[in-house]
Design a protein around this motif. Structure first.
Motif, PDB file in Angstrom:
ATOM      1  N   CYS A 224     -35.540 -24.180 -24.980  1.00 10.07           N
ATOM      2  CA  CYS A 224     -34.826 -24.229 -23.695  1.00 10.07           C
ATOM      3  C   CYS A 224     -33.361 -23.832 -23.854  1.00 10.07           C
ATOM      4  O   CYS A 224     -32.747 -23.302 -22.926  1.00 10.07           O
ATOM      5  CB  CYS A 224     -34.899 -25.636 -23.106  1.00 10.07           C
ATOM      6  SG  CYS A 224     -36.539 -26.131 -22.525  1.00 10.07           S
ATOM      7  N   GLY A 225     -32.789 -24.091 -25.016  1.00  8.35           N
ATOM      8  CA  GLY A 225     -31.370 -23.817 -25.237  1.00  8.35           C
ATOM      9  C   GLY A 225     -31.059 -22.425 -25.737  1.00  8.35           C
ATOM     10  O   GLY A 225     -29.912 -22.134 -26.098  1.00  8.35           O
ATOM     11  N   ARG A 242     -28.333 -24.613 -30.513  1.00  4.31           N
ATOM     12  CA  ARG A 242     -28.167 -25.684 -29.531  1.00  4.31           C
ATOM     13  C   ARG A 242     -29.534 -26.092 -28.993  1.00  4.31           C
ATOM     14  O   ARG A 242     -30.541 -25.423 -29.242  1.00  4.31           O
ATOM     15  CB  ARG A 242     -27.259 -25.225 -28.376  1.00  4.31           C
ATOM     16  CG  ARG A 242     -27.891 -24.212 -27.459  1.00  4.31           C
ATOM     17  CD  ARG A 242     -26.902 -23.499 -26.577  1.00  4.31           C
ATOM     18  NE  ARG A 242     -26.055 -22.599 -27.331  1.00  4.31           N
ATOM     19  CZ  ARG A 242     -26.440 -21.395 -27.756  1.00  4.31           C
ATOM     20  NH1 ARG A 242     -27.676 -20.962 -27.487  1.00  4.31           N
ATOM     21  NH2 ARG A 242     -25.636 -20.626 -28.424  1.00  4.31           N
ATOM     22  N   GLN A 243     -29.545 -27.159 -28.207  1.00  5.74           N
ATOM     23  CA  GLN A 243     -30.749 -27.564 -27.493  1.00  5.74           C
ATOM     24  C   GLN A 243     -30.355 -28.037 -26.103  1.00  5.74           C
ATOM     25  O   GLN A 243     -29.219 -28.468 -25.872  1.00  5.74           O
ATOM     26  CB  GLN A 243     -31.501 -28.663 -28.248  1.00  5.74           C
ATOM     27  CG  GLN A 243     -30.710 -29.945 -28.463  1.00  5.74           C
ATOM     28  CD  GLN A 243     -31.536 -31.032 -29.087  1.00  5.74           C
ATOM     29  OE1 GLN A 243     -32.700 -31.212 -28.748  1.00  5.74           O
ATOM     30  NE2 GLN A 243     -30.948 -31.807 -29.995  1.00  5.74           N
ATOM     31  N   SER A 244     -31.294 -27.924 -25.180  1.00  3.79           N
ATOM     32  CA  SER A 244     -31.071 -28.362 -23.805  1.00  3.79           C
ATOM     33  C   SER A 244     -31.904 -29.620 -23.578  1.00  3.79           C
ATOM     34  O   SER A 244     -33.137 -29.574 -23.605  1.00  3.79           O
ATOM     35  CB  SER A 244     -31.486 -27.257 -22.823  1.00  3.79           C
ATOM     36  OG  SER A 244     -31.429 -27.712 -21.486  1.00  3.79           O
ATOM     37  N   ILE A 249     -26.208 -29.909 -23.029  1.00  2.00           N
ATOM     38  CA  ILE A 249     -26.328 -28.890 -24.073  1.00  2.00           C
ATOM     39  C   ILE A 249     -25.647 -29.476 -25.303  1.00  2.00           C
ATOM     40  O   ILE A 249     -24.464 -29.806 -25.274  1.00  2.00           O
ATOM     41  CB  ILE A 249     -25.640 -27.572 -23.671  1.00  2.00           C
ATOM     42  CG1 ILE A 249     -26.229 -27.060 -22.351  1.00  2.00           C
ATOM     43  CG2 ILE A 249     -25.804 -26.539 -24.772  1.00  2.00           C
ATOM     44  CD1 ILE A 249     -27.719 -26.789 -22.404  1.00  2.00           C
ATOM     45  N   TRP A 286     -29.029 -17.421 -20.139  1.00  2.00           N
ATOM     46  CA  TRP A 286     -30.136 -18.214 -20.676  1.00  2.00           C
ATOM     47  C   TRP A 286     -31.435 -17.425 -20.608  1.00  2.00           C
ATOM     48  O   TRP A 286     -31.664 -16.681 -19.658  1.00  2.00           O
ATOM     49  CB  TRP A 286     -30.288 -19.525 -19.895  1.00  2.00           C
ATOM     50  CG  TRP A 286     -29.059 -20.383 -19.891  1.00  2.00           C
ATOM     51  CD1 TRP A 286     -28.201 -20.559 -18.850  1.00  2.00           C
ATOM     52  CD2 TRP A 286     -28.567 -21.162 -20.975  1.00  2.00           C
ATOM     53  NE1 TRP A 286     -27.187 -21.411 -19.210  1.00  2.00           N
ATOM     54  CE2 TRP A 286     -27.387 -21.797 -20.520  1.00  2.00           C
ATOM     55  CE3 TRP A 286     -28.981 -21.388 -22.283  1.00  2.00           C
ATOM     56  CZ2 TRP A 286     -26.632 -22.641 -21.326  1.00  2.00           C
ATOM     57  CZ3 TRP A 286     -28.227 -22.231 -23.092  1.00  2.00           C
ATOM     58  CH2 TRP A 286     -27.081 -22.834 -22.623  1.00  2.00           C
ATOM     59  N   GLU A 289     -34.090 -20.288 -17.223  1.00  5.79           N
ATOM     60  CA  GLU A 289     -33.194 -21.109 -16.407  1.00  5.79           C
ATOM     61  C   GLU A 289     -33.670 -21.157 -14.970  1.00  5.79           C
ATOM     62  O   GLU A 289     -34.505 -20.356 -14.524  1.00  5.79           O
ATOM     63  CB  GLU A 289     -31.767 -20.573 -16.473  1.00  5.79           C
ATOM     64  CG  GLU A 289     -31.570 -19.208 -15.829  1.00  5.79           C
ATOM     65  CD  GLU A 289     -30.115 -18.773 -15.834  1.00  5.79           C
ATOM     66  OE1 GLU A 289     -29.228 -19.644 -15.746  1.00  5.79           O
ATOM     67  OE2 GLU A 289     -29.861 -17.553 -15.913  1.00  5.79           O
ATOM     68  N   PRO A 294     -30.133 -24.138 -17.651  1.00  9.89           N
ATOM     69  CA  PRO A 294     -31.244 -23.882 -18.575  1.00  9.89           C
ATOM     70  C   PRO A 294     -32.354 -24.910 -18.387  1.00  9.89           C
ATOM     71  O   PRO A 294     -32.102 -26.050 -17.986  1.00  9.89           O
ATOM     72  CB  PRO A 294     -30.594 -24.028 -19.957  1.00  9.89           C
ATOM     73  CG  PRO A 294     -29.394 -24.878 -19.732  1.00  9.89           C
ATOM     74  CD  PRO A 294     -28.895 -24.526 -18.372  1.00  9.89           C
ATOM     75  N   THR A 296     -35.227 -27.692 -19.027  1.00 10.65           N
ATOM     76  CA  THR A 296     -35.321 -28.902 -19.840  1.00 10.65           C
ATOM     77  C   THR A 296     -36.782 -29.325 -19.866  1.00 10.65           C
ATOM     78  O   THR A 296     -37.635 -28.700 -19.231  1.00 10.65           O
ATOM     79  CB  THR A 296     -34.448 -30.035 -19.259  1.00 10.65           C
ATOM     80  OG1 THR A 296     -34.792 -30.226 -17.883  1.00 10.65           O
ATOM     81  CG2 THR A 296     -32.962 -29.714 -19.359  1.00 10.65           C
TER      82      THR A 296
END
Length: 393
Positions: A224-225, A242-244, A249, A286, A289, A294, A296
């Motif tokens: 997702c990120g 990164r991660q969402s 974030i 993204w 999104e 973005p 999740t």
């Protein structure tokens, strides 16, 4: 006019006779209350006292306090009277947690059965009772372990603040967590193929998402990120930075920023996804999104559930991560290589999860002896043919 500052008293202790004066004559308190009073002044200059009927008991109590002060395990009775719940409420407000960690810590702290117990009175038996209560509620051993570790971090903080003499959770036994083959499900290549291809019919935007999870092994939040700029289309690399999660974030789990080397087929899938679903020329847009930003888990999981139900498979997105790890192992990758690709905290985590997939000693022995058998029988067959064949003119 100068204000007189209160003089801090030095640490000291002693036992006094309330019924007799220094010269042995009766005092005003003669015969009233307990005869012996043990008194001490702590490191902060505060005085504490306790009455006893016998001098030996007063001295014994004082000796324990003095020993605790010397060894550093002393706990101020007044400060140690704070309950676990009250301490957690104060301590948690000072922690720099992300939302997910805060939710997990709150859940663990609220589940304890000793929340109203003063910290100074906490014993291993309190912790054992709580663990047993969780087991009686049929919680999974892994869930119990997670909550136990979260609560233990609170107890250790109380120990550092001298509100606990020692961590009462030390050496408490937990239900055994079964690791290995039965704890994970690995989809077959055919099942993964069904998920990737069926997503075109069901919801095409999910096709590349499923492909990244299966052929790069990223966690749901990491997929997702992803931004378009995180994919190096020429080198065949995905940079996980990164991660969402829950509208936040943040860095990947365990700070596992990494580069994953991916096949040409996956790069082709991502290029097609960008062409169809990521309009614009901003390299940092993204890959997935909606109007809120973005994607999740609350966006992805319902979509994946509908896709899974449509084709009749009992597969989760995390199972695709196991599929990726099992493929690396089958291809001969070592533990450290798999650890880095998966973004695990350490090699121990990788081994605890996938150790049963690596060839065992007996497998290697059988493979080696099989190779020797084939070579030996092949040599013997050639020799036999040479002996029995007629001479060539």
């Amino acid at each position: 006019m100068r204000t007189k500052m209160a003089q801090r008293r030095n640490r000291r202790s002693g036992v006094e006779d309330r019924w007799r004066k220094a010269d042995g004559s009766p005092s005003a308190a003669d015969g009233k209350g307990k005869r012996w009073r043990a008194r001490y002044v702590d490191d902060l200059g505060r005085e504490h006292a306790k009455g006893f009927s016998r001098k030996v008991d007063a001295q014994g109590w004082l000796d324990e306090v003095t020993a605790a002060q010397v060894t550093g395990s002393y706990v101020d009775p007044k400060r140690g009277a704070i309950t676990f719940t009250a301490f957690y409420s104060q301590w948690s407000k000072r922690q720099v947690w992300v939302k997910g960690t805060m939710a997990a810590m709150d859940l663990a702290a609220k589940s304890v059965t000793f929340g109203d117990t003063p910290l100074i009175d906490l014993r291993p038996s309190h912790i054992e009772g709580w663990v047993k209560a969780m087991q009686d509620k049929k919680l999974q051993p892994s869930t119990i372990k997670t909550r136990f570790n979260n609560v233990r971090s609170v107890l250790r903080a109380a120990e550092r603040d001298r509100l606990l003499a020692r961590d009462p959770a030390r050496n408490v036994k937990l239900p055994r967590v079964v690791k290995g083959e039965k704890s994970i499900r690995i989809p077959s290549p055919a099942e993964v193929g069904q998920l990737v291809t069926s997503s075109v019919e069901h919801h095409e935007v999910m096709r590349a998402f499923v492909a990244v999870a299966a052929f790069a092994g990223l966690r749901l939040g990491e997929v997702c990120g992803l931004r378009v700029s995180d994919v190096d289309f020429l080198r065949g690399e995905i940079h996980v930075e990164r991660q969402s999660q829950r509208g936040e974030i943040r860095a990947p789990k365990y700070g596992s920023v990494r580069t994953v080397y991916v096949p040409t087929g996956l790069i082709t899938e991502l290029a097609e996804h960008v062409r169809k679903f990521c309009p614009g020329d901003d390299p940092d847009r993204w890959l997935w999104e909606n109007a809120k930003g973005p994607w999740t888990a609350d966006v992805v999981e319902p979509r994946f559930a509908r896709l899974r139900e449509r084709i009749g498979l009992e597969v989760t997105l995390h199972d695709l991560r196991h599929f990726y790890a099992s493929g690396l192992i089958a291809a001969g990758c070592d533990v450290v290589t798999v650890q880095r690709a998966m973004g695990h905290k350490d090699a121990t985590t990788t081994l605890n999860t996938y150790s049963h997939l690596w060839p065992r000693a007996e497998d290697r022995t059988r493979k080696a002896s099989e190779q020797m058998f084939r070579e030996s029988t092949a040599d013997a067959l050639r020799t036999d043919q040479e002996v029995n064949s007629p001479d060539l003119v």
